[in-house]
Design an enzyme around this catalytic site. Sequence first.
Site, short mmCIF file in Angstrom:
data_model
loop_
_atom_site.label_atom_id
_atom_site.label_comp_id
_atom_site.label_asym_id
_atom_site.label_seq_id
_atom_site.Cartn_x
_atom_site.Cartn_y
_atom_site.Cartn_z
N GLY A 148 130.69 71.61 3.49
CA GLY A 148 129.44 71.55 4.23
C GLY A 148 129.44 72.43 5.47
N ARG A 149 130.60 72.94 5.80
CA ARG A 149 130.67 73.81 6.99
C ARG A 149 131.82 74.80 6.84
NH1 ARG A 149 133.71 70.41 11.64
NH2 ARG A 149 134.76 68.93 10.30
N LYS A 191 136.04 77.86 8.71
CA LYS A 191 135.59 76.47 8.88
C LYS A 191 134.76 76.41 10.17
CE LYS A 191 137.63 71.82 9.12
NZ LYS A 191 138.91 71.09 9.00
N ASP A 237 139.04 63.53 -0.92
CA ASP A 237 138.58 64.91 -0.71
C ASP A 237 139.48 65.66 0.28
OD1 ASP A 237 137.11 62.86 0.92
OD2 ASP A 237 136.60 64.63 2.08
#
Length: 478
Positions: A89-90, A110, A245
Amino acid sequence: MPSIAFDNSYARLPARFFARLDPQPVAEPRLIRLNLPLAQELGLDPQALAGPDGVAMLAGNRMPAGAEPIAQAYAGHQFGGFVPQLGDGRAHLLGEVVDRAGRRRDIQLKGSGRTPFSRMGDGRAALGPVLREYIVSEAMAALGVPTSRALAAVATGETVWRETPLPGAVLTRVASSHIRVGTFQYFAVRGDTEALRILCEHARDRHYPEAETPLDFLRAACAAQARLVAQWMGLGFIHGVMNTDNCHVGGETIDYGPCAFMDAYHPETVFSSIDSYGRYAYVNQPQIAAWNLAQLASCLLPLIDPDEEAAIAAATEVVHGFAPEYQARWLERFAGKLGIGSPRPEDGELVTALLALMDRQGADFTRSFRGLADGSARAEFAAPDAFDAWQADWRARLAQEGREAGALAAALRAANPAFIPRNHRVEQAIAAASAGDFGPFERLVTVLACPFEDQPEAADLMASPEPHEVVEATFCGT
Ligand code: AMP
Ligand code: MG
């Protein structure tokens, strides 16, 4: 632009494995730190990386030739609850390079902007968590632990909003891959066996080329996790967010969030502010790793055997093998920390007796072990009589091995670091950097590059926190 010989095997996988997109540019990139030895290891030109085009690349503002930025898809159990879609997501994987030693390494940004996996997030990272990951992941590498690495940290010149406005930053992360247990779960929950097969072969080729079957792959992943978690335990390291994850199938430490090292030894220690129930406490880490591997095993079932019952039986046996494997690795590690070269099962009792003493007396984990080499361990115990009794047993055990004193001291020093990234020092370095002074950060990184060497000028970095310096909680910073 820096010329980088990308060879992007993950980006050649089917389109449903990722989203292709460029990082989002930032206002005013400024290099905070470039990891020179790592750049060289990767065969990259440090001067080009530190120049304006290089910094633009490290900030995500310009992509070099051959980069194929992607955000990877994955799922995951977060604190036990399953989320079918997480993903980068980033983060943007720029691509892969084969390093000077012939190893394939991912280069990922990141904090590089929103992706289709951002959900409610802003796609950004704050300076604090970026510096924490830089300091701790590089320290772990120097401590000999398999880990993702930090190639660079760049300030963005932008503000990110968390509870308060914070300076933004981008970390360049290097890892042997970014394949997580959650990557397998992403396809398993979709019933996409074809993708699972492709992913398993890809991960096998990258991490365990000797594995001939998916079951071999699982066995190798279990062994790697057992080795890894035993190393964490031997250093007093608490990952803090062992969600599936964040569990790397190649056995590297990844996703440094609210991680921390213990000062005083207490097995139930938790730092993470988001871990209200202590799920990821120090002492729970081996069981959690086993649980994560059971999730991986369950994803692999259709690849292991078309007969589901046979698949379950085979996979279960492998997952049950984790506990004895971990026990063996733990004993090796901790016996090694006591200077025992050929551990016997009974040595476990000698180790646990020392740990129990440390727990009862609040002894510092790192200094107590380090102090075994030079006799300063005793000073770590408030009531040293009990330590003296233990020490007599320890000496008797060492006498059986008959190692020469110099060799023993050297073995003890090589197994027990003098320096770890103590949490209060990490916090102080972050606080200073946030106020514009990167000196403490630079110093910490420099000292932690040689954690097994005595560095008398850095004695303050071996000290426990003063009462006012104690850090009670660490934050993810997401
Ligand atoms: P983490 O807790 O860092 O392992 O992240 C868990 C998930 O949240 C991953 O899918 C991340 O990509 C996502 N995430 C974390 N922080 C952010 C953010 N600031 N913006 C977008 N996604 C994020
Ligand atoms: Mg993560």
